[in-house]
Design a protein around this motif. Structure first.
Motif, PDB file in Angstrom:
ATOM      1  N   UNK A   1     -48.267   3.382  30.886  1.00 39.07           N
ATOM      2  CA  UNK A   1     -49.303   2.432  30.692  1.00 39.07           C
ATOM      3  C   UNK A   1     -48.972   1.776  29.461  1.00 39.07           C
ATOM      4  N   UNK A   2     -48.932   1.508  28.597  1.00 34.68           N
ATOM      5  CA  UNK A   2     -49.361   1.309  27.132  1.00 34.68           C
ATOM      6  C   UNK A   2     -48.365   0.293  27.504  1.00 34.68           C
ATOM      7  N   UNK A   3     -47.265  -0.140  27.287  1.00 30.14           N
ATOM      8  CA  UNK A   3     -46.306  -1.228  27.590  1.00 30.14           C
ATOM      9  C   UNK A   3     -46.692  -2.081  28.660  1.00 30.14           C
ATOM     10  N   UNK A   4     -47.852  -1.619  29.075  1.00 32.45           N
ATOM     11  CA  UNK A   4     -48.146  -2.638  30.369  1.00 32.45           C
ATOM     12  C   UNK A   4     -49.069  -3.496  29.383  1.00 32.45           C
ATOM     13  N   UNK A   5     -48.707  -5.464  29.593  1.00 32.64           N
ATOM     14  CA  UNK A   5     -49.934  -6.200  29.203  1.00 32.64           C
ATOM     15  C   UNK A   5     -50.021  -7.050  30.330  1.00 32.64           C
ATOM     16  N   UNK A   6     -48.915  -6.725  31.564  1.00 29.94           N
ATOM     17  CA  UNK A   6     -48.008  -8.471  31.632  1.00 29.94           C
ATOM     18  C   UNK A   6     -48.031  -7.529  33.199  1.00 29.94           C
ATOM     19  N   UNK A   7     -47.749  -8.499  34.373  1.00 29.17           N
ATOM     20  CA  UNK A   7     -47.725  -8.356  35.438  1.00 29.17           C
ATOM     21  C   UNK A   7     -45.683  -7.844  35.430  1.00 29.17           C
ATOM     22  N   UNK A   8     -45.213  -8.668  34.735  1.00 31.96           N
ATOM     23  CA  UNK A   8     -43.801  -8.293  34.633  1.00 31.96           C
ATOM     24  C   UNK A   8     -43.440  -7.512  33.464  1.00 31.96           C
ATOM     25  N   UNK A   9     -43.993  -6.853  32.626  1.00 26.29           N
ATOM     26  CA  UNK A   9     -43.484  -5.530  31.927  1.00 26.29           C
ATOM     27  C   UNK A   9     -43.922  -4.155  32.873  1.00 26.29           C
ATOM     28  N   UNK A  10     -45.049  -4.426  33.816  1.00 25.97           N
ATOM     29  CA  UNK A  10     -45.005  -3.377  34.829  1.00 25.97           C
ATOM     30  C   UNK A  10     -43.368  -3.155  35.654  1.00 25.97           C
ATOM     31  N   UNK A  11     -43.223  -4.457  36.112  1.00 26.30           N
ATOM     32  CA  UNK A  11     -41.796  -4.445  36.556  1.00 26.30           C
ATOM     33  C   UNK A  11     -40.908  -4.281  36.325  1.00 26.30           C
TER      34      UNK A  11
END
Length: 171
Positions: free
Chosen positions: A66-76
């Motif tokens: 979760x720390x790497x998620x700053x926008x939808x593209x990160x989660x993708x």
């Protein structure tokens, strides 16, 4: 951990709601427009924070960083690295791209807020001072239209999060 992220998303949705309600509170004439603009801007930022918190909620649900998620593209990207499918993310992205959805107007509104003020050579025109011949039910000032649009974004986001959370529970 998922509860913490869910609480954060809910907190930001609630803050946006409070700000939009506060904008409707009467102020003295000199401060009314500035008050509405400040509440509108803060509400949009709260909606953006709610979106990020929800993306992180999805990351936790799918056991991603979760720390790497700053926008939808990160989660993708994180999901692709682990060859995971995230149907909730796809639905969220589709809603943000759907021109009929109020959520499609969130990013353009945030970008507009973050642009430097335009420099004009001519006299400034007060959008709120124009006479509207449309409908008496339609908000009359630019600020009122922006607040109405932000309320629609808030309601759409709140409903979508609820729907996607129910979908998560079914997995």
């Amino acid at each position: 951990m998922i509860q913490a992220q869910r609480s954060r998303a809910n907190q930001k949705l609630y803050q946006a709601s409070l700000l939009l309600d506060a904008a409707a509170q009467p102020q003295d004439e000199l401060n009314q427009v500035a008050w509405q603009q400040a509440c509108h801007e803060a509400a949009l930022n709260a909606l953006e924070a709610a979106e990020i918190a929800f993306l992180r909620e999805l990351a936790v649900a799918y056991r991603l960083n979760l720390q790497a998620v700053k926008e939808a593209g990160d989660l993708e990207k994180l999901a692709a690295e682990r060859q995971q499918q995230l149907p909730e993310l796809k639905r969220l992205q589709a809603e943000f791209r759907n021109p009929a959805s109020p959520l499609s107007r969130l990013q353009p509104a945030l970008l507009a807020l973050r642009q430097p003020p335009a420099v004009s050579d001519g006299p400034e025109v007060d959008e709120g001072a124009r006479i509207s011949l449309a409908s008496a039910e339609e908000p009359q000032t630019l600020e009122e239209r922006q607040l109405a649009d932000a309320r629609a974004m808030h309601q759409a986001m709140k409903s979508l999060f609820q729907e996607l959370r129910e979908q998560l529970l079914e997995h």
